[in-house]
Each structure stands twice: as C-alpha cells, then as structure tokens.
Design a protein around this motif. Structure first.
Motif, PDB file in Angstrom:
ATOM      1  N   LEU A   1       0.815  -1.209   0.000  1.00 36.61           N
ATOM      2  CA  LEU A   1       0.000   0.000   0.000  1.00 36.61           C
ATOM      3  C   LEU A   1       0.849   1.261   0.000  1.00 36.61           C
ATOM      4  O   LEU A   1       0.499   2.254  -0.639  1.00 36.61           O
ATOM      5  CB  LEU A   1      -0.926   0.002   1.220  1.00 36.61           C
ATOM      6  N   VAL A   2       1.977   1.237   0.701  1.00 38.24           N
ATOM      7  CA  VAL A   2       2.806   2.436   0.792  1.00 38.24           C
ATOM      8  C   VAL A   2       3.308   2.870  -0.580  1.00 38.24           C
ATOM      9  O   VAL A   2       3.375   4.068  -0.891  1.00 38.24           O
ATOM     10  CB  VAL A   2       3.985   2.210   1.770  1.00 38.24           C
ATOM     11  N   TRP A   3       3.632   1.904  -1.457  1.00 37.48           N
ATOM     12  CA  TRP A   3       4.135   2.259  -2.786  1.00 37.48           C
ATOM     13  C   TRP A   3       3.006   2.754  -3.677  1.00 37.48           C
ATOM     14  O   TRP A   3       3.207   3.633  -4.521  1.00 37.48           O
ATOM     15  CB  TRP A   3       4.835   1.061  -3.427  1.00 37.48           C
ATOM     16  N   VAL A   4       1.819   2.189  -3.507  1.00 35.48           N
ATOM     17  CA  VAL A   4       0.667   2.681  -4.272  1.00 35.48           C
ATOM     18  C   VAL A   4       0.356   4.123  -3.883  1.00 35.48           C
ATOM     19  O   VAL A   4       0.111   4.985  -4.732  1.00 35.48           O
ATOM     20  CB  VAL A   4      -0.567   1.778  -4.029  1.00 35.48           C
ATOM     21  N   LEU A   5       0.388   4.407  -2.583  1.00 32.26           N
ATOM     22  CA  LEU A   5       0.098   5.768  -2.115  1.00 32.26           C
ATOM     23  C   LEU A   5       1.163   6.747  -2.569  1.00 32.26           C
ATOM     24  O   LEU A   5       0.852   7.847  -3.046  1.00 32.26           O
ATOM     25  CB  LEU A   5      -0.015   5.778  -0.589  1.00 32.26           C
ATOM     26  N   LEU A   6       2.433   6.353  -2.412  1.00 35.35           N
ATOM     27  CA  LEU A   6       3.512   7.267  -2.789  1.00 35.35           C
ATOM     28  C   LEU A   6       3.568   7.491  -4.288  1.00 35.35           C
ATOM     29  O   LEU A   6       3.747   8.626  -4.752  1.00 35.35           O
ATOM     30  CB  LEU A   6       4.854   6.724  -2.284  1.00 35.35           C
ATOM     31  N   GLY A   7       3.403   6.413  -5.061  1.00 33.87           N
ATOM     32  CA  GLY A   7       3.501   6.545  -6.515  1.00 33.87           C
ATOM     33  C   GLY A   7       2.259   7.148  -7.148  1.00 33.87           C
ATOM     34  O   GLY A   7       2.290   8.257  -7.698  1.00 33.87           O
ATOM     35  N   LEU A   8       1.154   6.425  -7.044  1.00 31.31           N
ATOM     36  CA  LEU A   8      -0.078   6.878  -7.682  1.00 31.31           C
ATOM     37  C   LEU A   8      -0.635   8.118  -6.983  1.00 31.31           C
ATOM     38  O   LEU A   8      -1.173   9.023  -7.643  1.00 31.31           O
ATOM     39  CB  LEU A   8      -1.105   5.747  -7.645  1.00 31.31           C
ATOM     40  N   GLY A   9      -0.501   8.179  -5.663  1.00 31.11           N
ATOM     41  CA  GLY A   9      -0.997   9.348  -4.936  1.00 31.11           C
ATOM     42  C   GLY A   9      -0.253  10.622  -5.306  1.00 31.11           C
ATOM     43  O   GLY A   9      -0.861  11.669  -5.518  1.00 31.11           O
ATOM     44  N   THR A  10       1.066  10.532  -5.395  1.00 33.26           N
ATOM     45  CA  THR A  10       1.857  11.706  -5.790  1.00 33.26           C
ATOM     46  C   THR A  10       1.517  12.142  -7.201  1.00 33.26           C
ATOM     47  O   THR A  10       1.351  13.341  -7.471  1.00 33.26           O
ATOM     48  CB  THR A  10       3.356  11.378  -5.678  1.00 33.26           C
ATOM     49  N   ALA A  11       1.389  11.188  -8.116  1.00 33.76           N
ATOM     50  CA  ALA A  11       1.037  11.535  -9.494  1.00 33.76           C
ATOM     51  C   ALA A  11      -0.329  12.200  -9.569  1.00 33.76           C
ATOM     52  O   ALA A  11      -0.525  13.179 -10.306  1.00 33.76           O
ATOM     53  CB  ALA A  11       1.063  10.276 -10.359  1.00 33.76           C
ATOM     54  N   THR A  12      -1.284  11.694  -8.775  1.00 31.17           N
ATOM     55  CA  THR A  12      -2.624  12.282  -8.777  1.00 31.17           C
ATOM     56  C   THR A  12      -2.614  13.705  -8.235  1.00 31.17           C
ATOM     57  O   THR A  12      -3.286  14.594  -8.773  1.00 31.17           O
ATOM     58  CB  THR A  12      -3.580  11.414  -7.939  1.00 31.17           C
ATOM     59  N   CYS A  13      -1.840  13.940  -7.176  1.00 31.30           N
ATOM     60  CA  CYS A  13      -1.741  15.293  -6.622  1.00 31.30           C
ATOM     61  C   CYS A  13      -1.158  16.262  -7.639  1.00 31.30           C
ATOM     62  O   CYS A  13      -1.649  17.396  -7.799  1.00 31.30           O
ATOM     63  CB  CYS A  13      -0.884  15.279  -5.352  1.00 31.30           C
ATOM     64  N   LEU A  14      -0.124  15.840  -8.357  1.00 28.48           N
ATOM     65  CA  LEU A  14       0.493  16.718  -9.354  1.00 28.48           C
ATOM     66  C   LEU A  14      -0.463  16.987 -10.520  1.00 28.48           C
ATOM     67  O   LEU A  14      -0.567  18.125 -11.002  1.00 28.48           O
ATOM     68  CB  LEU A  14       1.790  16.074  -9.865  1.00 28.48           C
ATOM     69  N   LEU A  15      -1.181  15.966 -10.957  1.00 23.94           N
ATOM     70  CA  LEU A  15      -2.132  16.150 -12.054  1.00 23.94           C
ATOM     71  C   LEU A  15      -3.276  17.085 -11.630  1.00 23.94           C
ATOM     72  O   LEU A  15      -3.710  17.945 -12.416  1.00 23.94           O
ATOM     73  CB  LEU A  15      -2.698  14.797 -12.486  1.00 23.94           C
ATOM     74  N   THR A  16      -3.747  16.923 -10.404  1.00 22.56           N
ATOM     75  CA  THR A  16      -4.829  17.786  -9.912  1.00 22.56           C
ATOM     76  C   THR A  16      -4.364  19.234  -9.803  1.00 22.56           C
ATOM     77  O   THR A  16      -5.086  20.158 -10.172  1.00 22.56           O
ATOM     78  CB  THR A  16      -5.330  17.286  -8.549  1.00 22.56           C
ATOM     79  N   TYR A  17      -3.157  19.434  -9.297  1.00 21.89           N
ATOM     80  CA  TYR A  17      -2.633  20.794  -9.174  1.00 21.89           C
ATOM     81  C   TYR A  17      -2.498  21.445 -10.546  1.00 21.89           C
ATOM     82  O   TYR A  17      -2.832  22.625 -10.727  1.00 21.89           O
ATOM     83  CB  TYR A  17      -1.290  20.768  -8.456  1.00 21.89           C
ATOM     84  N   ALA A  18      -2.013  20.666 -11.522  1.00 21.90           N
ATOM     85  CA  ALA A  18      -1.887  21.211 -12.874  1.00 21.90           C
ATOM     86  C   ALA A  18      -3.258  21.567 -13.447  1.00 21.90           C
ATOM     87  O   ALA A  18      -3.414  22.609 -14.109  1.00 21.90           O
ATOM     88  CB  ALA A  18      -1.176  20.202 -13.772  1.00 21.90           C
ATOM     89  N   ALA A  19      -4.263  20.740 -13.191  1.00 28.11           N
ATOM     90  CA  ALA A  19      -5.614  21.032 -13.681  1.00 28.11           C
ATOM     91  C   ALA A  19      -6.170  22.289 -13.030  1.00 28.11           C
ATOM     92  O   ALA A  19      -6.834  23.108 -13.678  1.00 28.11           O
ATOM     93  CB  ALA A  19      -6.534  19.832 -13.421  1.00 28.11           C
ATOM     94  N   LEU A  20      -5.891  22.467 -11.745  1.00 27.75           N
ATOM     95  CA  LEU A  20      -6.361  23.675 -11.045  1.00 27.75           C
ATOM     96  C   LEU A  20      -5.657  24.923 -11.565  1.00 27.75           C
ATOM     97  O   LEU A  20      -6.270  25.993 -11.669  1.00 27.75           O
ATOM     98  CB  LEU A  20      -6.123  23.524  -9.538  1.00 27.75           C
ATOM     99  N   ARG A  21      -4.384  24.794 -11.892  1.00 24.98           N
ATOM    100  CA  ARG A  21      -3.659  25.934 -12.456  1.00 24.98           C
ATOM    101  C   ARG A  21      -4.240  26.339 -13.797  1.00 24.98           C
ATOM    102  O   ARG A  21      -4.422  27.546 -14.084  1.00 24.98           O
ATOM    103  CB  ARG A  21      -2.177  25.586 -12.609  1.00 24.98           C
ATOM    104  N   ARG A  22      -4.573  25.331 -14.604  1.00 20.51           N
ATOM    105  CA  ARG A  22      -5.160  25.641 -15.915  1.00 20.51           C
ATOM    106  C   ARG A  22      -6.535  26.295 -15.745  1.00 20.51           C
ATOM    107  O   ARG A  22      -6.882  27.247 -16.454  1.00 20.51           O
ATOM    108  CB  ARG A  22      -5.286  24.364 -16.743  1.00 20.51           C
ATOM    109  N   ARG A  23      -7.319  25.794 -14.792  1.00 21.25           N
ATOM    110  CA  ARG A  23      -8.641  26.362 -14.564  1.00 21.25           C
ATOM    111  C   ARG A  23      -8.529  27.800 -14.059  1.00 21.25           C
ATOM    112  O   ARG A  23      -9.297  28.681 -14.460  1.00 21.25           O
ATOM    113  CB  ARG A  23      -9.404  25.504 -13.548  1.00 21.25           C
ATOM    114  N   ALA A  24      -7.577  28.035 -13.142  1.00 16.59           N
ATOM    115  CA  ALA A  24      -7.418  29.385 -12.596  1.00 16.59           C
ATOM    116  C   ALA A  24      -6.938  30.373 -13.658  1.00 16.59           C
ATOM    117  O   ALA A  24      -7.295  31.550 -13.639  1.00 16.59           O
ATOM    118  CB  ALA A  24      -6.449  29.368 -11.417  1.00 16.59           C
ATOM    119  N   ALA A  25      -6.119  29.879 -14.593  1.00 15.36           N
ATOM    120  CA  ALA A  25      -5.603  30.764 -15.645  1.00 15.36           C
ATOM    121  C   ALA A  25      -6.698  31.146 -16.631  1.00 15.36           C
ATOM    122  O   ALA A  25      -6.584  32.156 -17.306  1.00 15.36           O
ATOM    123  CB  ALA A  25      -4.439  30.092 -16.371  1.00 15.36           C
TER     124      ALA A  25
END
Length: 203
Positions: free
Chosen positions: A179-203
């Motif tokens: 579980l720790v690798w799923v959280l670190l890998g997929l969780g980190t990727a999801t956070c970065l993708l969400t942040y990028a989507a929010l940046r695009r929406r805010a722009a």
C-alpha cells in the motif's frame, strides 16, 4: 491570479455538534453500527443524517486519513473532532469511536473463552461471524459507489478519475503491491495532475 487550491473550496459543514457530549455520542453510535469497518456507514451518518460534512469534504478527509499511518477510521475521527473543537474534540471523537467497541469485544472474548473447545455453540459463533463478514463486504462495496459521486466535480473529470481508481485497484488486487508504494507513486502523481488542472482552470 486566483489561488488554484481555492478552486476546491466548498461551502463548509452545514451543521455542527453542539457540544463535546454530542460529538462523543455520535461517534459511539457510529462505532456500534460498524461491523467490518465504520467507513461503510460513516458517510451516511456524518453527511446525510447529521449534515456535519459535505460529501466532498468527507472524501477529502477520508483520503487524508488513508495516507496517514494508523487505522483510517481513527484518523478520520481525530480530524473531524479537531475540526469542531480542536484537540479536545479530537480526543473525545476518538474515545467515542473506541470505548464501546472495546468493552463489547472484551466481554465477547471472555464469553467465548467460557465455551468448551469444539462445542456446537462455538461453531455457531464462528459461523455467524463468517456470515456477517459477507454483509460487511457488501456494505463496503456500496460505500465505494456512494463515495464515487463527488468525482464528477473533481478537476480531473470523471474519466481520468475512474482510470486512477482502476489503476489503484489493479496495483492492490492483482499486482499485490504494498500500500505504501501505491500511495507514494499513484498518490503523488494524482496530486500533481490535480494541481496542474487547477492551475489551468485558474488561468
């Protein structure tokens, strides 16, 4: 430029516990309803019945609870208690979640030790627990389907969210990744993708 994190801001809780006593009673009743995991009914109790949280807030808190070490439901109770009454609320909510089940389990464990080994009564107890476990599994599946509703408003849209859900399921169920690798890998990727989507929406 607007803060991209603010795009996820919600209306906040629509109601709140009136006292620490109400908070303790609410989590005690919640714990007594949860066989096989309180998460299966926590969303209905906290969001729909008591209206302390929105569905979106519940999902966000649950996600944080799953990332942190320790039992998910204990982490969740600590965060919800702290949300309303600070450290006192966190302690009271956790006590409400743990006290009654602890007493019941100690009593049941004591009663089971009084049964003769291999007796019919002992076998009936094991059979009952096995049957209830199937019901608990169904509760968890139903909860997953209910918690998926807020994904429609997620910045990544429903399609990518479902793809991430499928990826997480595959990593855990088929590949048997820790579980720790799923959280670190997929969780980190999801956070970065969400942040990028929010940046695009805010722009």
């Amino acid at each position: 430029m607007p803060d991209p994190v603010a795009a996820l801001a919600d209306e906040g809780p629509r109601a709140a516990p009136a006292s620490l006593g109400e908070l303790f009673i609410a989590f005690t009743l919640l714990a007594l309803q949860g066989f096989g995991g309180v998460i299966a009914i926590a969303q209905r109790e906290l969001c729909e019945r008591r209206r302390w949280l929105t569905a979106k807030e519940f999902v966000e808190l649950l996600g944080t609870a799953q990332v942190l070490p320790g039992p998910n439901v204990c982490n969740l109770s600590l965060m919800i208690g702290d949300r309303f009454f600070g450290w006192r609320g966190a302690a009271v909510a956790l006590a409400g979640m743990m006290a009654a089940p602890l007493v019941l389990m100690l009593i049941l464990a004591w009663l089971i030790t009084l049964l003769p080994h291999g007796s019919t009564a002992n076998g009936l107890v094991r059979g009952a627990l096995t049957g209830i476990a199937a019901v608990a599994a169904g509760q968890i599946v139903g909860t997953v389907l209910r918690l998926a509703a807020p994904l429609k408003q997620h910045p990544l849209k429903l399609g990518p969210c479902l793809a991430l859900v499928a990826a997480a399921f595959g990593m855990m169920a088929w590949l048997h990744w820790p579980l720790v690798w799923v959280l670190l890998g997929l969780g980190t990727a999801t956070c970065l993708l969400t942040y990028a989507a929010l940046r695009r929406r805010a722009a």
